[in-house]
Design an enzyme around this catalytic site. Structure first.
Site, PDB file in Angstrom:
ATOM      1  N   ARG A 547       0.829  -1.199   0.000  1.00  9.05           N
ATOM      2  CA  ARG A 547       0.000   0.000   0.000  1.00  9.05           C
ATOM      3  C   ARG A 547       0.866   1.252   0.000  1.00  9.05           C
ATOM      4  NH1 ARG A 547      -3.231   0.453   5.013  1.00  9.05           N
ATOM      5  NH2 ARG A 547      -1.293  -0.321   5.910  1.00  9.05           N
ATOM      6  N   SER A 608       8.687  -5.141   5.901  1.00 11.51           N
ATOM      7  CA  SER A 608       8.458  -6.209   6.896  1.00 11.51           C
ATOM      8  C   SER A 608       9.268  -7.465   6.607  1.00 11.51           C
ATOM      9  CB  SER A 608       6.959  -6.523   6.954  1.00 11.51           C
ATOM     10  OG  SER A 608       6.235  -5.355   7.231  1.00 11.51           O
ATOM     11  N   ASP A 662       6.767  -3.795  10.088  1.00 13.24           N
ATOM     12  CA  ASP A 662       5.365  -3.669  10.473  1.00 13.24           C
ATOM     13  C   ASP A 662       5.164  -3.797  11.979  1.00 13.24           C
ATOM     14  OD1 ASP A 662       6.130  -6.306  10.463  1.00 13.24           O
ATOM     15  OD2 ASP A 662       4.362  -7.062   9.424  1.00 13.24           O
TER      16      ASP A 662
END
Length: 919
Positions: A547, A608, A662
């Protein structure tokens, strides 16, 4: 007068619908723990959790306590669908004084019967399971444990009530030196009826007994009366009442502790109406029958439909009509005042279309009456009305059971077999026809096939015993298979200690290289304090989707806009240049859509994957996970790779100020809402944790003051072999097929990417051991990743009907019985529970270290948590929190679910960094 009597004995369809509704209410009352004590329909759990499937085999022994004798039975099942059971019987007459004597004498006599029976057939000495038919009111707490509530039927033996009758019989059998005979099941006749009607793959899930049951005549029955000789009667009478049972959803049987699968419930519906709910259908004839009974006001439903009473109802109706001069004019009817002169069997003969009139005349003349042709016709009408009403009321009760089953299983249509026994059902086609047709009218959503039972008390008890043995053997095999996945408290404490040891190694400058947990410094020195303001970009890369976000932090809160972009597999596993070029193209597309192309905004990059962070905006990729394998990236600074891609694409408006993973983003996101949030936890596709460590303990970074967030990268815990003893064969099979075999061992026990695969391998092992799907080939189950982790979450939802579990399995082309569905659910629960407990052990090591670091007797801390497994699985969070409390009792840990930790969190890291950089 006759028409009035017939009308009184007729229950219209609307009233039958009402009776069905009242029965449903009474059933629910009996099932509920809160109202069970006041219920008339007792809905007693039988602890029988399965019907025969046809695979049962072996020798079985049954002993049945009857009113005047003890019956023993030997049955051999061949595993052929129970089509040709081999049966031998023997009957022992019971001395009258035993029924009112000492309880010990009664059970000693039963045990002596068993010993003589076995001696007479030269039985083998291998273990013999015994089923005990004990037709008295008991409080059953297990299949092989039941306390007698009260005697009836002429029995009043001392020192038995409130005792476990199974144990009393077992003790008596042991005294007879029959140590190889084990009492494994206790049951009543209604359950036996259901069990004898289950053949092969066509289970019978409901049973109905209406009137006297008779055991079938099988050569080899014996009667002991002082000595041995052939039994003079081929048929043995049992009770003349009525009862029913059915396979209920176990979670609805609140009086039992079973919560999954199904359990047979003995309704004891003969007492339906004892609270007055049937008063509007009772006739004066029913009231008189009740007054003359040995238990006035009790068993009101049974007195309307049971074969013990139908002859009496007819007798009172005839007496009333004779008093009104509507019958037997000129005859003395005094004989009709005598109880029991008209039998139910005679009533059944009278309603016969062909010979009924002749039977009516004979029965009446045998009583000394002189009936006219019209009298015989009217008597036949009365008999038909009484029997028809009994059939219709039974149908209302049966319809209530069927509708309850249909509703509780959330079915549009229930297709079910119903085992039926009793002289009323066997004795006349009219009763059968009314029962079938009225049931269909009252429960149109159900299609019930009525099956006649054969010897429900004898063979039925043997089948209950056989099923109990099959399930016990099945349970032993399943437990053995799943045992390695079931971790003890000691196991988890040891894992907690190992995690703590690896954390210490990872923090040490010299020991870091030998630690399986990297304990990476993030250069994030604090959590948000609420003063952050401005607009920030965030990039979230952690899986197949990524995203791009714009985050606006203002005094009144945080507002975000975002877009999701897909990373094709070819790009994930291609070159690093292609991967980062694709990311930059997506950032440019987003900025164009948001009208941000001309603005340079600080960007927080959530990356991540395991990295060694050398600064807040400098992170070297250590290894790819989650299916990524882009070349030319490992060992490189990912921020620099992103900047180089931006230059290639001539996108100069890129200002990366922070790279985080993350887990850190999750902590920062929750830290904005809760200042006590100093731990981040991800349990989703992967798993990881971070926490605020004292700088003096971080040997890999210079500086002693304050704290720094440490990215543990705990997914690699165990890569050095320290967890090998808890790795099962199923875990190894999963690990071998991954792109990083031997790596991320802890993650492969916990995260959503792997749990479905672990379950799939366990299911394959169960099929191979003939414990699942009836050992049928399951080719689709051989397909890797076919069993998604999301299936675990769905299957484990509390209250999810087994039908829905079956539907999930059918989508995988697995034809599952309800027992299969229960087992699949258990496997899913075992795998997800282990994952939650392992996560708790790791987290316990973290919070205990933080507590000791700060010299606190008690630590209060918040964990910011994200990930689909934690959020979507119905029990994971509960199991995690419960086990964490057990393993770290000196820590009060609050869990706060992150709202977009990887997006908002990355922007907040950038915001905190920008605030810190301002003069």
């Amino acid at each position: 007068q006759v028409q009035r009597a017939l009308l009184a004995l007729t229950v219209p369809l609307e009233m039958l619908q009402a009776v069905k509704g009242r029965m449903l209410q009474a059933m629910r009352k009996g099932l509920s723990r809160q109202t069970h004590a006041q219920a008339n329909v007792r809905m007693l759990p039988t602890y029988i959790c399965s019907t025969p499937d046809g695979t049962e085999k072996g020798d079985l022994l049954v002993v049945e306590l009857c009113q005047s004798h003890v019956r023993t039975l030997w049955m051999t099942l061949l595993g052929d669908g129970n089509q040709r059971p081999q049966v031998t019987n023997k009957i022992f007459d019971m001395p009258g004084d035993i029924m009112q004597g000492k309880g010990e004498a009664l059970f000693d006599f039963i045990a002596q019967c068993v010993r003589q029976f076995l001696a007479g057939i030269s039985s083998p000495q291998h273990r013999l399971p015994l089923g005990f038919v004990f037709p008295f009111s008991c409080r059953q707490t297990r299949l092989d444990k039941a306390e007698l509530i009260s005697w009836s039927k002429g029995f009043s033996c001392s020192d038995v009530e409130r005792k476990d009758v199974v144990q009393l019989l077992q003790s008596a059998i042991n005294k007879q030196e029959l140590s190889h005979v084990d009492v494994v099941a206790l049951m009543n006749d209604t359950v036996g009826t259901m069990m004898t009607c289950s053949i092969g793959e066509k289970p019978c899930e409901v049973a109905l007994v209406v009137g006297e049951q008779r055991a079938s005549h099988v050569p080899g029955w014996w009667l002991l009366v002082g000595g041995l000789h052939w039994c003079s009667s081929p048929l043995l009478p049992a009770d003349k009442g009525t009862n029913s049972c059915f396979m209920a959803e176990a979670q609805q049987v609140e009086m039992a502790e079973e919560t999954s699968g199904r359990m047979c419930v003995n309704t004891e519906w003969g007492c339906f109406g004892d609270d007055g709910t049937l008063s509007d259908i009772l006739t004066p004839y029913d009231q008189r029958v009740d007054q003359e009974s040995s238990n006035p006001g009790e068993k009101r439903f049974e007195k309307l439909v049971g074969s013990l009473y139908l002859g009496e109802i007819v007798r009172h109706a005839l007496t009333a009509l004779a008093a009104e001069k509507a019958l037997f004019i000129g005859s003395s009817v005094a004989v009709l005042g005598t109880k029991g002169v008209l039998k139910t069997q005679q009533v059944l003969e009278i309603i016969d279309n062909e010979e009924g009139m002749a039977k009516a005349r004979k029965a009446l003349e045998d009583l000394g009456l002189r009936p006219s042709e019209r009298d015989c016709c009217r008597v036949q009408q009365i008999c038909r009305a009484v029997v028809s009403r009994a059939a219709a009321l039974c149908a209302a009760g049966l319809a209530a059971i069927l509708s309850h089953m249909c509703q509780s299983r959330e079915l549009d249509r229930l297709v079910v077999n119903v085992g039926v026994d009793g002289e009323l059902y066997r004795g006349h086609s009219r009763f059968r026809e009314i029962l079938q047709s009225v049931t269909g009218l009252l429960a149109p959503e159900c299609m019930a096939t009525l099956l006649p039972s054969v010897d429900g008390t004898g063979r039925g008890a043997a089948m209950v015993t056989a099923v109990a043995l099959r399930l016990a053997a099945h349970r032993r095999e399943v437990d053995r298979l799943l045992a390695p996945l079931r971790l003890s408290r000691t196991d988890l404490e040891r894992i907690q200690a190992l995690m703590r040891r690896e954390m210490e190694l990872g923090l040490g400058q010299e020991s870091n290289a030998n630690a399986s947990i990297h304990m990476l410094p993030t250069y994030v020195r604090g959590t948000p304090d609420g003063t952050e303001r401005g607009e920030f970009l965030a990039l979230d890369l952690g899986g197949t989707n990524f995203r791009v976000l714009v985050v606006r932090v203002a005094q009144d809160g945080i507002r975000m806009a975002s877009e999701i972009y897909v990373i094709p597999t070819a790009v994930m596993q291609g070159t690093g240049e292609a991967l980062f070029d694709h990311i930059i193209e997506c950032i440019m597309d987003f900025q164009l859509k948001q009208d941000l192309m001309e603005r340079v905004l600080p960007l927080g990059f959530t990356f991540s994957f395991p990295c060694q962070q050398l600064g807040l905006d400098k992170a070297v990729l250590l290894s790819w996970t989650k299916g990524f394998s882009a070349s030319g990236c490992v060992g490189q600074d990912v921020v620099q790779l992103l900047r180089e891609a931006a230059q290639r694409k001539q996108h100069l408006a890129l200002k990366v100020v922070a790279v985080v993973n993350d887990t850190v983003g999750t902590m920062m996101s929750c830290g904005y809402d809760d200042p006590k949030c100093e731990i981040g936890l991800i349990v989703g596709t992967g798993t990881n944790a971070c926490y605020m460590e004292e700088m003096q303990n971080v040997g890999t970074v210079d500086g002693e003051q304050g704290r720094m967030c440490i990215n543990m990268e705990w997914g690699a815990f165990g890569d050095n072999g320290c967890l090998d003893d808890i790795f099962t064969d199923f875990d190894r099979l999963v690990d071998e097929k991954t792109i990083n075999a031997g790596k991320q061992r802890f993650e492969k026990l916990i995260s959503g990417m792997y749990l479905g695969e672990i379950v799939r391998h366990i299911l394959l092992a169960l099929v191979e051991k003939q414990l699942l799907f009836r050992s049928k080939p399951c080719p689709k189950l051989q397909t890797r990743d076919i069993f998604k982790t999301e299936f675990l979450s769905t299957i484990e939802i509390d209250g999810l009907a087994l039908r829905q579990v079956c539907a999930i399995l059918q989508d995988l082309e697995l034809q599952a019985s309800f027992e299969d569905s229960v087992l699949v659910r258990e496997v899913c629960q075992t795998v997800s529970l282990r994952a939650a407990q392992l996560c708790a052990a790791g987290l316990a090591a973290v919070v205990e270290k933080m507590r000791e670091n700060r010299g606190l007797a008690r630590l209060a801390v918040t964990v910011g948590v994200d990930g689909t497994l934690y959020k979507m699985h119905p029990r994971f969070s509960q199991h995690l929190q419960q086990m964490l409390q057990d393993l770290a009792p000196n820590c009060t840990v609050t869990f706060l679910q992150s709202e977009d930790g990887s997006g908002k969190g990355a922007a907040l890291v950038a915001a905190v960094a920008c605030c810190g950089a301002e003069p």
